[in-house]
Enzyme design. Sequence first.
Site, PDB file in Angstrom:
ATOM      1  CG  HIS A  57       0.624 -14.336   9.332  1.00 29.59           C
ATOM      2  ND1 HIS A  57       1.736 -15.021   8.942  1.00 29.59           N
ATOM      3  CD2 HIS A  57       0.175 -13.688   8.241  1.00 29.59           C
ATOM      4  CE1 HIS A  57       1.951 -14.800   7.664  1.00 29.59           C
ATOM      5  NE2 HIS A  57       1.027 -13.992   7.211  1.00 29.59           N
ATOM      6  NE  ARG A  86       2.994  -1.301  -4.001  1.00 32.07           N
ATOM      7  CZ  ARG A  86       3.085  -0.915  -2.732  1.00 32.07           C
ATOM      8  NH1 ARG A  86       2.697   0.299  -2.373  1.00 32.07           N
ATOM      9  NH2 ARG A  86       3.528  -1.735  -1.812  1.00 32.07           N
ATOM     10  CD  GLU A 127       4.891   4.989  -2.604  1.00 28.78           C
ATOM     11  OE1 GLU A 127       4.408   4.660  -1.510  1.00 28.78           O
ATOM     12  OE2 GLU A 127       5.258   4.153  -3.442  1.00 28.78           O
ATOM     13  CG  ASP A 170       6.655   4.859   1.488  1.00 33.32           C
ATOM     14  OD1 ASP A 170       7.446   4.781   2.441  1.00 33.32           O
ATOM     15  OD2 ASP A 170       6.341   3.887   0.785  1.00 33.32           O
ATOM     16  NE  ARG A 225       6.190   3.096   6.483  1.00 32.51           N
ATOM     17  CZ  ARG A 225       5.698   2.772   5.297  1.00 32.51           C
ATOM     18  NH1 ARG A 225       5.588   3.678   4.351  1.00 32.51           N
ATOM     19  NH2 ARG A 225       5.282   1.566   5.032  1.00 32.51           N
ATOM     20  CB  CYS A 282      -3.995   2.997  -1.441  1.00 31.70           C
ATOM     21  SG  CYS A 282      -2.324   3.286  -2.035  1.00 31.70           S
TER      22      CYS A 282
END
Length: 590
Positions: free
Chosen positions: A199, A342, A441, A465, A475, A512
Site C-alpha cells: 500500500h 473480472r 493467459e 500469467d 513467476r 492488460c
Amino acid sequence: MKNKIKAKNKEIVLSGMAVSPGIAIGSVFVFRTMKINVQELQAEVADPKQEWDLFNKAVKKVVQQLDIAQAASQKQYGDEFTEIFESQKTFLDDVALLEEIQQEIELSASSAPFAVSKILSEKTDYFINMENTYFRERAYDIMDLKQKLIYSLLGIDFDYNLSSPSIVVAEMLSPSDTVQFNRNFILGFLTDQGGKTSHTAIMARGLQIPAVVNGYTLSKLIVPGSTVILDGFTGTIVINPRPATIERYKALQEEHEQFNRELQKEIALPSVTPDGQHITLMANIEFAHELSDVTKNKAEGVGLFRTESVFIEKKDLPSEQEQFEIYKQAAEQIAPLPLTVRTIDLGGDKFLDNYSAEDELNPFLGWRAIRFCLDEPEIFNMQLRAILRASVFGNIHILLPMISSVDEVIRTKEYLEEVRQELTEKGIAFKADIPLGIMIETPAAAMLTGILADYVDYFSIGTNDLTQYVLAIDRTNDRVAKSYNTFNPAVLAFIAKTIETGKLRGKPVTLCGEYAAVSEAVPLLLGMGLRNFSMNPHLIAKVKKIVRIFDIESCENLYEKVKELHTAGAIEQYCKNFFKSKVPDLKFLS
Ligand code: PEP
Ligand code: MG
C-alpha cells in the site's frame, strides 16, 4: 553493516528496489524504530479477565487512531484511501479473530501484548506465504495493526511531526502512518520492507513521492538528520552524498520534474499515433477508490477490475448486496465508459478461510479462478447476479480469468443463463447484452482463440500469467526469474496469434498484463496490431506519450525485424535500441 551509519561519514551507495519513481534529496526523519521484544512481556498473567479488558480498550484506541488517520487522509487526499482504513477496521471487528485472541489470553494465561503478537503474527505468516503479491502484501496491513495494538497496550505514542522537508525512513510504513505526515514535508520514503504492490508503494506512486525499499535494516542504521539521496528509478540509495553527487542528482531531479510537468499538460491530448491511429488506453484497478485515478488520467474506461480484493477484504464471502453496491457504484462513476469486471481469480493458495483446498503440489496449475468458480456455483452465481444487477447502472463488461478450454466458457454461459432466468422471474432489471470476454493467459486459450471467438465477445491478454504458463516458469520463484521474460519469442507468438484472430473475427483484443506499460514493448505491440491497452492508471500518461511518438508503419517494421530474432535477450535489446533511436532524450519514459 552492524554499526550505525554515522552522519558525515563517507559516501555510501547501496542498491534497493525502486517502487515509486522520482528523485528525493534531503535529511532523514527516522520513524518509529523502537524494537519491542514481546517474548519478554510473556509473564504468566494472574487475571486473564483484566488482560482481555485491556485488549478491548486497545482495540477501541486503535480504531480511534484509524478514524483520525482516515479523517486526515480524507482532508489531504479525498476518498482515495478510504477503503484501506475501512478494511483494517473490519479486521479488528472480526469475531473469529477476537475469539482466537481471547482464547490465547484465557487458556494460556498470556498477556494481552503477547496474545496479540502471537495470533497476528500467525495471520501475517499466512498472508506473507501466499504466491500472489496482492495478498502477500496485505500482510503488511496486519503487521501494522499488530504494532498499533501492542504500542497502545504499552502506552507508546508515535511522532508524526515532520517540521521540515524530509525523507521518511522506517522499517515499514502503513497507509495510516503515511497519511499522518504533512504531505508538504515528505520528500520520499525509504523503508526496510515492502514491495511494488504494498500500500505504501501504491500510495507513494499515487502521490508521486519517490520511494525505495532498501532490503536491509537501514531504519536502524541511519542516523536521523543524515543526508540521503533516493533514486526512485533505479533503487539507488546514497547515504552521506558528496557535494558533486548531490549536484548530479539535483540536475536529474529538475529534469524529471520538468518532464512530469510536460507530461501532465499532455494528459488530455488524444491517444493517437502520428499517422492517425487511435489507441485505447484503459486502466487496471483493484479497488473502487482507484476510479478517481482512472478519471484523472483520462483512461477510456477500466479494462480490468480485479474483484478478488472485494472478497479478501471481507475475509469471508461478501453478500450479493455488498458486491452489487460496489459494482453499481463503480459502473455509475465511470459510465458511459466501460467497467470490465473480472470474476474472481481466487485459487491455488488464495482461498478464503472456509473454502481452502487440500494442499496442492502445483497451486498455479490447480483449483483456481474459473475452475474454482465452476465448482462453487453458489459463490459464482452470487457474483454473476451482483454483476448483472449492477449492469443497468453503467457499461459493464464481464471477463473470465484462466480459461483453458471451450467447456469452461460453455458452462459459464449456462450459469449466466440460469442467473438471467432467476432475475427475470423476480422482476429484477439487468442488461441483456453485457459483453462477455475471456482472459487469454494460458497457452491453451491462445491456441483456441479461433474456436473461442465463436463463444465470446472479446479477448484480454494477461501477459503476467501467459508468460508463466508458456515458459513453464513460476513467476514468483526468484531462482528462475531471469528467464521469465515476455519478450521471449514463444510468448510473443501467442500474443500475436490472439491479436490476429481478434482482427480476423472482429473481436476486440486488449492487453492488460504489466507488459502493456513496458515502454520498449509498446511499439512492438503496436506493430503486432494491438490497439487496446490496459494498465495502472498512473502509467497512462507515459504510454500515451509513447503512442504519440511512434507511427504504426515503423512499429510494423520493428515487428518484422523482431520475427527474425531468436532469443528473448536479442528481441528485448533490439526493442530498446529502436526505442532509444526515436526518443534519445526522453530517459524518464523507459
Ligand atoms: C495477467 O495474468 O496478466 C493478469 C492481468 O492477471 P493477474 O495479474 O491478475 O493474474
Ligand atoms: Mg492472470
